[in-house]
Design an enzyme around this catalytic site. Structure first.
Site, PDB file in Angstrom:
ATOM      1  N   THR A  79     -12.573 -35.895   3.724  1.00  0.00           N
ATOM      2  CA  THR A  79     -11.291 -35.474   4.292  1.00  0.00           C
ATOM      3  C   THR A  79     -10.824 -36.489   5.327  1.00  0.00           C
ATOM      4  O   THR A  79      -9.647 -36.873   5.368  1.00  0.00           O
ATOM      5  CB  THR A  79     -11.427 -34.079   4.922  1.00  0.00           C
ATOM      6  N   TRP A 100      -8.907  -9.444   1.606  1.00  0.00           N
ATOM      7  CA  TRP A 100      -8.747 -10.058   0.285  1.00  0.00           C
ATOM      8  C   TRP A 100     -10.092 -10.337  -0.357  1.00  0.00           C
ATOM      9  O   TRP A 100     -10.172 -10.517  -1.569  1.00  0.00           O
ATOM     10  CB  TRP A 100      -7.901 -11.334   0.381  1.00  0.00           C
ATOM     11  N   ASP A 149       6.460 -33.443 -22.772  1.00  0.00           N
ATOM     12  CA  ASP A 149       6.155 -32.076 -22.375  1.00  0.00           C
ATOM     13  C   ASP A 149       4.651 -31.996 -22.165  1.00  0.00           C
ATOM     14  O   ASP A 149       3.966 -33.013 -22.231  1.00  0.00           O
ATOM     15  CB  ASP A 149       6.628 -31.056 -23.424  1.00  0.00           C
ATOM     16  N   HIS A 153      -1.051  -9.285   2.456  1.00  0.00           N
ATOM     17  CA  HIS A 153      -0.524 -10.554   2.967  1.00  0.00           C
ATOM     18  C   HIS A 153      -1.377 -11.708   2.462  1.00  0.00           C
ATOM     19  O   HIS A 153      -0.858 -12.694   1.933  1.00  0.00           O
ATOM     20  CB  HIS A 153      -0.490 -10.534   4.498  1.00  0.00           C
ATOM     21  N   HIS A 158     -14.679 -20.523  -2.140  1.00  0.00           N
ATOM     22  CA  HIS A 158     -14.531 -21.784  -1.440  1.00  0.00           C
ATOM     23  C   HIS A 158     -13.862 -22.860  -2.272  1.00  0.00           C
ATOM     24  O   HIS A 158     -12.967 -23.532  -1.767  1.00  0.00           O
ATOM     25  CB  HIS A 158     -15.807 -22.271  -0.763  1.00  0.00           C
ATOM     26  N   HIS A 195     -21.267 -20.877   3.915  1.00  0.00           N
ATOM     27  CA  HIS A 195     -20.840 -20.932   5.324  1.00  0.00           C
ATOM     28  C   HIS A 195     -19.896 -19.775   5.652  1.00  0.00           C
ATOM     29  O   HIS A 195     -19.593 -19.559   6.816  1.00  0.00           O
ATOM     30  CB  HIS A 195     -20.228 -22.297   5.682  1.00  0.00           C
ATOM     31  N   HIS A 196     -19.470 -19.037   4.630  1.00  0.00           N
ATOM     32  CA  HIS A 196     -18.724 -17.806   4.904  1.00  0.00           C
ATOM     33  C   HIS A 196     -19.665 -16.660   5.231  1.00  0.00           C
ATOM     34  O   HIS A 196     -19.221 -15.574   5.544  1.00  0.00           O
ATOM     35  CB  HIS A 196     -17.876 -17.418   3.690  1.00  0.00           C
ATOM     36  N   LYS A 221      -9.327 -39.562   3.792  1.00  0.00           N
ATOM     37  CA  LYS A 221      -7.927 -39.374   3.397  1.00  0.00           C
ATOM     38  C   LYS A 221      -7.004 -39.495   4.585  1.00  0.00           C
ATOM     39  O   LYS A 221      -5.976 -40.181   4.524  1.00  0.00           O
ATOM     40  CB  LYS A 221      -7.746 -37.994   2.756  1.00  0.00           C
ATOM     41  N   SER A 236      -4.145 -16.261 -16.385  1.00  0.00           N
ATOM     42  CA  SER A 236      -2.997 -17.162 -16.285  1.00  0.00           C
ATOM     43  C   SER A 236      -3.414 -18.528 -15.765  1.00  0.00           C
ATOM     44  O   SER A 236      -3.090 -19.565 -16.346  1.00  0.00           O
ATOM     45  CB  SER A 236      -1.957 -16.523 -15.358  1.00  0.00           C
ATOM     46  N   SER A 237      -4.180 -18.535 -14.664  1.00  0.00           N
ATOM     47  CA  SER A 237      -4.583 -19.818 -14.077  1.00  0.00           C
ATOM     48  C   SER A 237      -5.477 -20.592 -15.024  1.00  0.00           C
ATOM     49  O   SER A 237      -5.400 -21.816 -15.113  1.00  0.00           O
ATOM     50  CB  SER A 237      -5.323 -19.596 -12.764  1.00  0.00           C
ATOM     51  N   ARG A 274     -10.651  -9.792  14.319  1.00  0.00           N
ATOM     52  CA  ARG A 274      -9.632  -9.721  13.273  1.00  0.00           C
ATOM     53  C   ARG A 274      -9.515  -8.287  12.771  1.00  0.00           C
ATOM     54  O   ARG A 274     -10.413  -7.488  12.942  1.00  0.00           O
ATOM     55  CB  ARG A 274     -10.041 -10.568  12.065  1.00  0.00           C
ATOM     56  N   TYR A 303      -9.928 -25.354  -1.839  1.00  0.00           N
ATOM     57  CA  TYR A 303      -9.510 -26.705  -2.233  1.00  0.00           C
ATOM     58  C   TYR A 303      -8.458 -26.649  -3.332  1.00  0.00           C
ATOM     59  O   TYR A 303      -7.636 -27.554  -3.449  1.00  0.00           O
ATOM     60  CB  TYR A 303     -10.733 -27.538  -2.626  1.00  0.00           C
ATOM     61  N   SER A 330       0.514 -37.675  -0.476  1.00  0.00           N
ATOM     62  CA  SER A 330       0.173 -39.034  -0.900  1.00  0.00           C
ATOM     63  C   SER A 330       1.296 -39.684  -1.713  1.00  0.00           C
ATOM     64  O   SER A 330       1.273 -40.891  -1.927  1.00  0.00           O
ATOM     65  CB  SER A 330      -1.113 -39.025  -1.743  1.00  0.00           C
ATOM     66  N   GLU A 366     -11.665 -22.255  -4.252  1.00  0.00           N
ATOM     67  CA  GLU A 366     -10.280 -21.783  -4.175  1.00  0.00           C
ATOM     68  C   GLU A 366      -9.541 -22.416  -2.989  1.00  0.00           C
ATOM     69  O   GLU A 366      -8.366 -22.757  -3.079  1.00  0.00           O
ATOM     70  CB  GLU A 366     -10.276 -20.254  -4.061  1.00  0.00           C
TER      71      GLU A 366
END
Lengths: 599, 214
Positions: free
Chosen positions: A327, A139, A104, A75, A252, A301-302, A330, A168-169, A449, A256, A267, A254
């Site tokens: 943040t 994950w 293009d 998931h 991390h 922090h993880h 914004k 790919s990315s 969890r 963002y 925006s 990732e």
């Protein structure tokens, strides 16, 4: 047209299937990304519903522990790598050239290659269900539980699948960074770029710099699992914490990568439906850049519960809290954009406003566990599950839906139905809050969890049932979106070029745009070019007669190289000879690609 | 290409960081450089099968009682030669780019070939080094030193090999009637950027792994 010996001529037939397989048009590739990612999104959603069904009542017996572990891992992987990221890719593929006034992307064939590699990577990852079980260690694949001693072949699919998706990315990120730097229309300075383009630009750099770290971690894991090293295995002198560091140095940024495109969409949507220019454009752009930088300084922090030491904890706690500042800038700028505007409450606007509210809730619970003592209470509880779903569903996904409603008329020429759209919105909004808000309570009352069932009388029964009901309401909301799409597509195109009276360049061309995007590359005079043209009574100039618009021809090579990459990856999963076969395929593909005439 | 090289920096950065993290934890031969170790500890490791007989031959009693001295596995003079070869290949690359940009195809072809050959010689040195280390008892599974060393330098070697393929492709393509098309300078320069980058990474690896003592 002369073709070099041994290469395949560019396709000339009009067959629909082949024209999609060989397309290099950024709009078609964007559509491919969108449809593929939406299918993966539905798969991930079904996985989530199975999880919630199992947890609806204590001692659930719907699925067993083994399958449950695979489902929550897949998931997360599906939603992050195969749904939210490529849905963002669908938007920036379709919109970047249109919004900066280009015909293009910089490397159209590379763009097609990114898509095909993404598709193959997604298939490899998902096919693991049918070949000895999917990855089942979360994950983040912490060590040593994901080593060959404890985890089955699912983890090999994890390693290979993520590596392929990474290629790919990376290709897409290089392509769009170059496109945004080099292909802007005359007058489109960096500080006139739409905020969506700015956020995409920042995401591209995050991808370029974060993916190689993940790749190295995956390579080391692959060597541990297949070639007897022990980078992460304590028995052989390795260090499991090293995996956590490498993974979160990628992981991390990732986060963002997932949220910044949604911030960009919002925006665009908020000013259009407030009929006001965006408040504090420069502040929002620089806040985005600040988030991009700070995102690199918070990974630990993880890992507050791994025993980092007091100084490290204090530093990472402070840098994590510091991210709240840009943040917050914004959020206040979005609110100020709406302030005093003449607001039109369309579905796109509903999703955008809900984004601001839901993302703020998720953001605040995020700042809560920036404090190590609080985090040590909340780590691995449902409180964290609530937090990530508020930022990823209420944030990233609502941003995506806002963008879908906003840009659908541009992409198809048809406005999505507003009545069904409101149903879609309110069901998803209610479902989100009913499903995930109770998880805060569950987390605080100690529910961990990743447990596949729980005993009754722990005080968790009621809120678990509520959360499951919420999850199904959320799914019902998505179903309404699908119905809306089918009903809309049966109508005649009636949207017109600019149904929302929106300010950015993509609305200056027809809906849907012609293959070459713009008859004449527009000249940009302001941050809101379409409003500028409206207010100065300017019309788009007609093309000079006889001008030839050069478009890149379709090509077979992207899918050939992507197939080679697939073979390369399948080797470690089957037999190394397959990898050996992949190398010549890739080399042949690159040769043909280079020699292919592009005129 | 510049942006891609930024990505590559983090790739090699992570691999070098891994090596440095494990560098302090090597407590049994083969060591990267000359190291003193307690004889009793060494004998215990040999008896328990933790290290092979071959690796223990690197060590012998030192003048101090109870302390053995182990030879380092790195052969710095040899690797200096291969480093020199790779550096010279960068010079050749510069000349090839000059030839491409100043419309001197023969010069470009000659120096492209020279760059390739020097790259292949470097790879030869690396194959020889890997073989020797393997015979002296350093493999992927021997220790964290072996694992991080082979993965890091192996991926560098792969990059060199890919570079040789790129240069070879350019060289072959330059013999077509159209040569390298309308912009040979740009194409060769891009390949050159990659080549110089791989070269610079080697300078970092050589300094960090070989020259800085444990």
């Amino acid at each position: 047209m002369a073709t070099a010996a041994g290469t395949i001529a560019a396709p000339t037939t009009e067959s629909v299937v082949w024209s999609w397989i060989t397309t290099v048009d950024h709009k078609r590739i964007g559509a491919l990304y969108g449809v593929t990612a939406f299918i993966f999104f539905l798969i991930g959603g079904v996985e989530a519903l199975l999880i919630r069904t199992q947890l609806a009542v204590p001692n659930g017996t719907v699925i067993d522990a083994q399958l449950y572990n695979q489902l929550f891992t897949m998931h997360a992987l599906t939603m992050i790598f195969l749904a939210i990221m490529p849905l963002g890719a669908a938007f920036f593929n379709y919109m970047v050239p249109l919004m900066i006034g280009a015909r293009d992307v910089a490397f159209p064939r590379l763009n097609a290659l990114s898509y095909w590699i993404f598709l193959f990577g997604g298939l490899v990852l998902t096919s693991s269900f049918f070949f000895g079980g999917a990855p089942d260690t979360g994950w983040f694949a912490y060590q040593p539980i994901s080593s060959s001693q404890f985890a089955g072949s699912g983890m090999d699919f994890y390693v290979i699948g993520l590596m392929i998706l990474g290629i790919s990315s990376l290709a897409a990120a290089l392509n769009f960074a170059v496109t945004i730097i080099n292909l802007r229309a005359p007058g489109m300075t960096m500080m006139r770029l739409p905020v969506f383009i700015w956020m995409t630009f920042i995401v591209m750099f995050l991808l370029i710099l974060a993916l190689p770290v993940l790749t190295v971690a995956l390579i080391q894991m692959l060597f541990d699992r297949q070639f007897t090293t022990s980078f992460f295995l304590p028995d052989g002198g390795g260090d499991p914490i090293l995996w956590q560091h490498l993974f979160w140095v990628f992981g991390h940024p990732e986060v963002y990568i997932l949220i910044l495109p949604a911030m960009g969409v919002v925006s665009e949507v908020l000013p259009t439906f407030s009929r006001k220019p965006l408040f504090g454009y420069a502040a929002i752009v620089f806040a985005g850049i600040a988030i991009g930088f700070l995102g690199w300084a918070v990974w630990s922090h993880h890992m507050f519960t791994t025993g980092l030491g007091a100084v490290q904890q204090a530093v990472f706690s402070a840098s994590t809290m510091a991210i709240g500042i840009p943040t917050g800038i914004k959020v206040f700028n979005w609110l100020a954009t709406m302030w005093g505007g003449s607001i039109r409450f369309t579905t796109a606007m509903y999703f955008a406003i809900a984004f601001v509210a839901m993302f703020t809730i998720g953001g605040i619970s995020g700042v809560m566990h920036a404090s190590p003592p609080v985090d040590q209470q909340q780590q691995d509880t449902y409180f964290i599950v609530a937090h990530i779903h508020y930022v990823l569903v209420g944030g990233a996904l609502f941003g995506v839906f806002s963008g879908l409603y906003y840009w659908w008329p541009k992409m198809t020429g048809r406005l999505l139905g507003e009545t069904l759209g409101k149903w879609n919105f309110w069901l998803m909004f209610a479902g989100l809050n009913i499903a995930f808000f109770p998880m805060h309570f569950l987390g605080v009352s100690g529910m961990p969890r990743r447990i596949y069932t729980y005993d009754p009388n722990l005080g968790w029964d009621f809120w678990n049932l509520v959360a499951t009901v919420g999850a199904f309401i959320l799914a019902l909301g998505v179903l309404f979106f699908i119905i809306n799409v089918f009903k809309t597509q049966q109508r005649e195109p009636d949207a017109g070029d600019n149904p929302w009276d929106a300010p950015t360049l993509e609305w200056a061309t027809t809906s849907p745009p012609p293959e070459h995007d713009f008859d004449v590359i527009p000249e940009v005079h302001s941050r809101e070019p379409v409003w500028y043209m409206r207010d100065h009574n300017m019309t788009t100039p007609d093309p000079e007669p006889g001008t030839h618009i050069h478009l890149p021809p379709p090509s077979y090579y992207p899918i050939i190289i992507a197939f080679g990459v697939l073979l390369l990856g399948l080797g470690p999963l089957s037999h190394l000879a397959v990898t050996a076969l992949g190398v010549p395929v890739i080399i042949y593909g690159i040769w043909g690609w280079t020699l292919e005439p592009t005129e | 290409m510049w942006i891609f090289l930024g990505s590559e920096c983090l790739f090699f950065g992570s691999l070098i960081a891994t090596y440095l993290i494990f560098k302090g934890e090597i407590d049994l031969p083969p060591f990267p450089s000359e190291t003193f170790i307690e004889t009793a500890y060494l004998e215990e490791a040999v008896a328990s099968g933790e290290i092979t007989e071959v690796a223990s031959h690197l060590c012998h009693e030192s003048s101090e009682a109870g302390i053995s001295v182990c030879e380092g596995i790195f052969d710095i003079p040899l690797t200096s030669q291969s480093t020199f070869v790779l550096l010279m290949s960068s010079v050749a690359m510069v000349l090839a780019v000059y030839g491409a940009q100043h419309n001197r195809p023969m010069m470009m072809k000659f120096w492209l070939l020279a760059t390739m050959l020097l790259g292949v010689i470097f790879l030869g040195y690396q194959v020889y080094e890997f073989r020797t280390f393997g015979q002296e008892g350093l493999t992927l599974e021997t220790s964290q030193f072996g694992a991080s060393f082979f993965v890091l330098t192996g991926f560098h070697g792969t990059h060199v090999a890919v570079g040789v393929l790129i240069l070879g492709s350019l060289l072959l393509a330059s013999f077509r009637r159209r040569g390298l098309g309308s912009e040979p300078g740009f194409q060769v320069e891009t390949a050159g950027l990659y080549w110089h980058f791989v070269d610079i990474v080697w300078i970092v690896i050589f300094t960090v792994l070989y020259l800085i003592p444990a």
